[in-house]
Design a protein around this motif. Structure first.
Motif, PDB file in Angstrom:
ATOM      1  N   THR A 192     -49.263  19.693  29.768  1.00 16.68           N
ATOM      2  CA  THR A 192     -49.942  21.100  29.231  1.00 16.68           C
ATOM      3  C   THR A 192     -50.257  20.784  27.769  1.00 16.68           C
ATOM      4  O   THR A 192     -49.617  19.919  26.996  1.00 16.68           O
ATOM      5  CB  THR A 192     -49.001  22.062  29.204  1.00 16.68           C
ATOM      6  N   LEU A 193     -51.516  21.201  27.301  1.00 15.81           N
ATOM      7  CA  LEU A 193     -51.914  21.096  26.208  1.00 15.81           C
ATOM      8  C   LEU A 193     -52.367  22.385  25.521  1.00 15.81           C
ATOM      9  O   LEU A 193     -53.325  23.196  26.004  1.00 15.81           O
ATOM     10  CB  LEU A 193     -53.219  20.311  26.098  1.00 15.81           C
ATOM     11  N   ARG A 194     -51.745  22.765  24.407  1.00 14.39           N
ATOM     12  CA  ARG A 194     -51.854  24.058  23.895  1.00 14.39           C
ATOM     13  C   ARG A 194     -52.444  24.029  22.492  1.00 14.39           C
ATOM     14  O   ARG A 194     -52.087  23.179  21.545  1.00 14.39           O
ATOM     15  CB  ARG A 194     -50.593  24.846  23.751  1.00 14.39           C
ATOM     16  N   MET A 195     -53.671  24.760  22.294  1.00 17.83           N
ATOM     17  CA  MET A 195     -54.589  24.654  21.128  1.00 17.83           C
ATOM     18  C   MET A 195     -54.122  25.767  20.385  1.00 17.83           C
ATOM     19  O   MET A 195     -54.123  27.094  20.665  1.00 17.83           O
ATOM     20  CB  MET A 195     -56.033  24.649  21.357  1.00 17.83           C
ATOM     21  N   GLU A 196     -53.775  25.422  18.876  1.00 18.17           N
ATOM     22  CA  GLU A 196     -53.272  26.466  18.052  1.00 18.17           C
ATOM     23  C   GLU A 196     -53.905  26.289  16.754  1.00 18.17           C
ATOM     24  O   GLU A 196     -54.450  25.283  16.565  1.00 18.17           O
ATOM     25  CB  GLU A 196     -51.736  26.262  17.817  1.00 18.17           C
ATOM     26  N   GLY A 197     -53.943  27.304  16.022  1.00 19.33           N
ATOM     27  CA  GLY A 197     -54.295  27.261  14.582  1.00 19.33           C
ATOM     28  C   GLY A 197     -55.743  27.727  14.384  1.00 19.33           C
ATOM     29  O   GLY A 197     -56.208  28.677  15.052  1.00 19.33           O
ATOM     30  N   GLY A 198     -56.283  27.502  13.137  1.00 20.48           N
ATOM     31  CA  GLY A 198     -57.497  28.083  12.782  1.00 20.48           C
ATOM     32  C   GLY A 198     -57.542  29.491  12.076  1.00 20.48           C
ATOM     33  O   GLY A 198     -56.377  30.149  12.221  1.00 20.48           O
ATOM     34  N   ALA A 199     -58.559  29.854  11.597  1.00 21.74           N
ATOM     35  CA  ALA A 199     -58.711  31.153  10.873  1.00 21.74           C
ATOM     36  C   ALA A 199     -58.218  32.368  12.211  1.00 21.74           C
ATOM     37  O   ALA A 199     -58.872  32.281  13.248  1.00 21.74           O
ATOM     38  CB  ALA A 199     -59.889  31.667  10.360  1.00 21.74           C
ATOM     39  N   MET A 200     -57.483  33.333  11.704  1.00 21.90           N
ATOM     40  CA  MET A 200     -57.171  34.387  12.732  1.00 21.90           C
ATOM     41  C   MET A 200     -56.299  33.829  14.131  1.00 21.90           C
ATOM     42  O   MET A 200     -56.519  34.528  14.829  1.00 21.90           O
ATOM     43  CB  MET A 200     -58.309  35.089  13.353  1.00 21.90           C
ATOM     44  N   GLY A 201     -55.826  32.868  13.754  1.00 20.51           N
ATOM     45  CA  GLY A 201     -54.958  32.168  15.068  1.00 20.51           C
ATOM     46  C   GLY A 201     -53.628  32.519  14.987  1.00 20.51           C
ATOM     47  O   GLY A 201     -53.039  32.561  15.985  1.00 20.51           O
ATOM     48  N   GLY A 202     -53.116  33.017  13.939  1.00 22.29           N
ATOM     49  CA  GLY A 202     -51.526  33.238  14.221  1.00 22.29           C
ATOM     50  C   GLY A 202     -50.678  32.055  13.971  1.00 22.29           C
ATOM     51  O   GLY A 202     -49.363  32.288  14.237  1.00 22.29           O
ATOM     52  N   MET A 203     -51.028  30.939  13.797  1.00 19.17           N
ATOM     53  CA  MET A 203     -50.019  29.691  13.540  1.00 19.17           C
ATOM     54  C   MET A 203     -49.463  29.929  12.235  1.00 19.17           C
ATOM     55  O   MET A 203     -50.466  30.074  11.325  1.00 19.17           O
ATOM     56  CB  MET A 203     -50.737  28.472  14.006  1.00 19.17           C
ATOM     57  N   ARG A 204     -48.204  29.784  12.397  1.00 18.35           N
ATOM     58  CA  ARG A 204     -47.598  29.777  11.026  1.00 18.35           C
ATOM     59  C   ARG A 204     -47.172  28.472  10.390  1.00 18.35           C
ATOM     60  O   ARG A 204     -46.976  28.282   9.132  1.00 18.35           O
ATOM     61  CB  ARG A 204     -46.020  30.691  11.021  1.00 18.35           C
ATOM     62  N   GLY A 205     -47.281  27.502  11.223  1.00 15.83           N
ATOM     63  CA  GLY A 205     -46.902  26.223  10.746  1.00 15.83           C
ATOM     64  C   GLY A 205     -46.896  24.856  11.742  1.00 15.83           C
ATOM     65  O   GLY A 205     -47.301  25.519  13.021  1.00 15.83           O
ATOM     66  N   ALA A 206     -47.007  23.719  11.601  1.00 18.37           N
ATOM     67  CA  ALA A 206     -46.756  22.660  12.637  1.00 18.37           C
ATOM     68  C   ALA A 206     -46.216  21.438  12.124  1.00 18.37           C
ATOM     69  O   ALA A 206     -45.841  21.551  10.928  1.00 18.37           O
ATOM     70  CB  ALA A 206     -48.316  22.393  13.044  1.00 18.37           C
TER      71      ALA A 206
END
Length: 461
Positions: free
Chosen positions: A328-342
């Motif tokens: 499984t590959l989950r894409m996260e981040g970017g503007a308006m994406g809601g990712m808080r950190g990585a």
């Protein structure tokens, strides 16, 4: 000294290359393909020529044509002020020839050279471009087309390659040097303000009514998704990303071409002599003509019969999907994406710290190229990867060294591709046979997204 996995691969590839070169010491010298600075008349003629980077100093670079199963040998000479490589996009070749820095080879430094030598197993429409600082080097014009011809070509009057690009130009027709803007990296990528076909702002061909054309469309833009349409032309989609479709399908409505994707059309000129046909690009539903076909005469009295399918390439058939190895590959981040950190470099970072490092996207919580593969497979295994776009932006996911099929809800496989467009909040699953041993890159071909963290790799052994 500790030898890392990547250094070992690069070193082993260099030894193999040196042995190959030694064995061929008395053979004819390979043709040179250089990357260097040049100029191109991208803007209208009343503007000055634009400084670009190009293969052989022009954009697009030389059109390379070989027969299916033939060998291509080019000595890459880097005359740019930056290190570079050549990635032969879509060709299922030996890993050492794939052109990915730190994964398949070392980047070729300024004034350096690298010998690319491979056999092309699949007929179709492919292209070549750098894979080091790709987001800048491609935006400066560094790319070209590679056509692998079928043993028996389809019945057409002409075979035309159309590389479609958008450029970010200043008012004096120079390429804007605002590379690396965080707003580009965190949003849709570097979008231009000027569209060209084959480096020309007013691309045109003289054609005849009922002439049959093979149009090979290639999206070479950093990040723009082209929505295209035909006017005065009617025909069929016969191949996607170099791979023939099972049956030609009508090319009606919008033709969507994500960055790096290709589409082969066989079309007939249907408008009357004295009129025009055109390829249009839609922007907010407004059509813009990007390629004109001037109709001067009639070549025959009626249209030719519908084309037969192109011969399939030797891509292995999928094994039983219920027995496939999965990831499984989950894409996260970017503007308006809601990712808080990585995670990056083995430690957790908040978004503010990530932005400071230029990383604004993540795969499975990792914002950098991981040390371990997304999946490790044995050669010949069928692989299924579930991709979840948990972001507010589309992504063009490209797999190196293989072609895959999107698997629908009813388990019906779509046509073969090497790049899939994932819309925002979309979930899709791809499947392929891992038949090409070594380590292969999987990344977003919105180039700023890739540089900003959307890269991983697969291991086939």
């Amino acid at each position: 000294m500790t030898v890392s996995r990547r250094n070992f691969l690069v070193g082993a590839g260099a030894l193999s290359l040196a042995a190959t070169m030694s064995a061929r010491g008395r053979a004819a010298s390979p043709a040179i393909l250089s990357a260097r600075q040049g100029t191109a008349q991208i803007a209208p003629a009343d503007y000055a020529a634009t400084p670009i980077w190009g293969y052989e100093g022009r954009t697009p670079g030389p059109l390379l044509r070989i027969r299916q199963g033939a060998r291509l040998t080019r000595r890459f000479v880097n005359e740019l002020p930056q290190a570079s490589t050549i990635h032969w996009h879509g060709i299922r070749i030996d890993n050492a020839m794939d052109g990915v820095p730190d994964l398949t080879q070392k980047a070729t430094p300024p004034n350096g050279q690298f010998l690319y030598d491979f056999t092309a197993p699949d007929a179709g429409t492919y292209w070549y471009h750098p894979h080091n600082r790709t987001w800048e080097q491609m935006a400066r014009g560094l790319y070209g087309a590679l056509i692998v011809e079928e043993p028996e070509a389809p019945r057409v009057d002409r075979d035309e390659v159309l590389l479609i690009d958008d450029w970010r130009l200043t008012q004096d027709a120079r390429i804007a040097d605002n590379f690396g803007m965080i707003t580009d990296w965190a949003h849709g990528g570097r979008l231009g303000n000027w569209i060209t076909v084959n480096g020309q702002s007013a691309f045109a061909l003289s054609v005849k009514r009922y002439e049959r054309l093979r149009l090979r469309l290639v999206n070479t833009a950093n990040a723009r998704i082209f929505s295209l349409g035909l006017e005065g032309l009617a025909g069929w989609i016969v191949a996607l990303d170099g791979q023939p479709v099972a049956a030609p399908t009508l090319a009606g409505g919008r033709l969507i071409l994500a960055p790096a994707q290709r589409m082969d059309l066989i079309v007939d000129v249907t408008s009357a002599p004295g009129s025009k046909a055109q390829l249009v690009s839609f922007d907010r539903n407004r059509p813009l003509s990007i390629a004109a076909f001037d109709i001067a005469d009639t070549v025959r009295n009626e249209r030719l019969p519908a084309p037969v399918p192109l011969p399939p390439n030797p891509v292995p058939a999928l094994g039983p999907l219920d027995k496939a190895r999965r990831a499984t590959l989950r894409m996260e981040g970017g503007a308006m994406g809601g990712m808080r950190g990585a995670m990056i470099d083995g430690r957790m970072m908040g978004m503010r710290a990530l932005v400071d490092t230029g990383k604004v996207w993540a795969f499975n919580g990792l914002a950098d190229m991981p040390d371990t593969p997304l999946i490790a497979a044995s050669a010949g295994e069928t692989i299924r990867i579930k991709m979840i776009n948990d972001t507010a932006w589309p992504h063009a996911m490209h797999l190196h060294g293989h072609h895959f099929r999107k698997i629908g809800p009813d388990k019906t496989p779509d046509p073969l591709r090497d790049t899939i467009l994932m819309d925002r909040n979309e979930t899709a699953e791809i499947a392929f046979v891992a038949d090409n041993p070594s380590d292969w890159l999987l990344h977003c071909h919105m180039l700023e997204h890739s540089a900003g963290g959307m890269m991983t790799w697969l291991k086939v052994s």
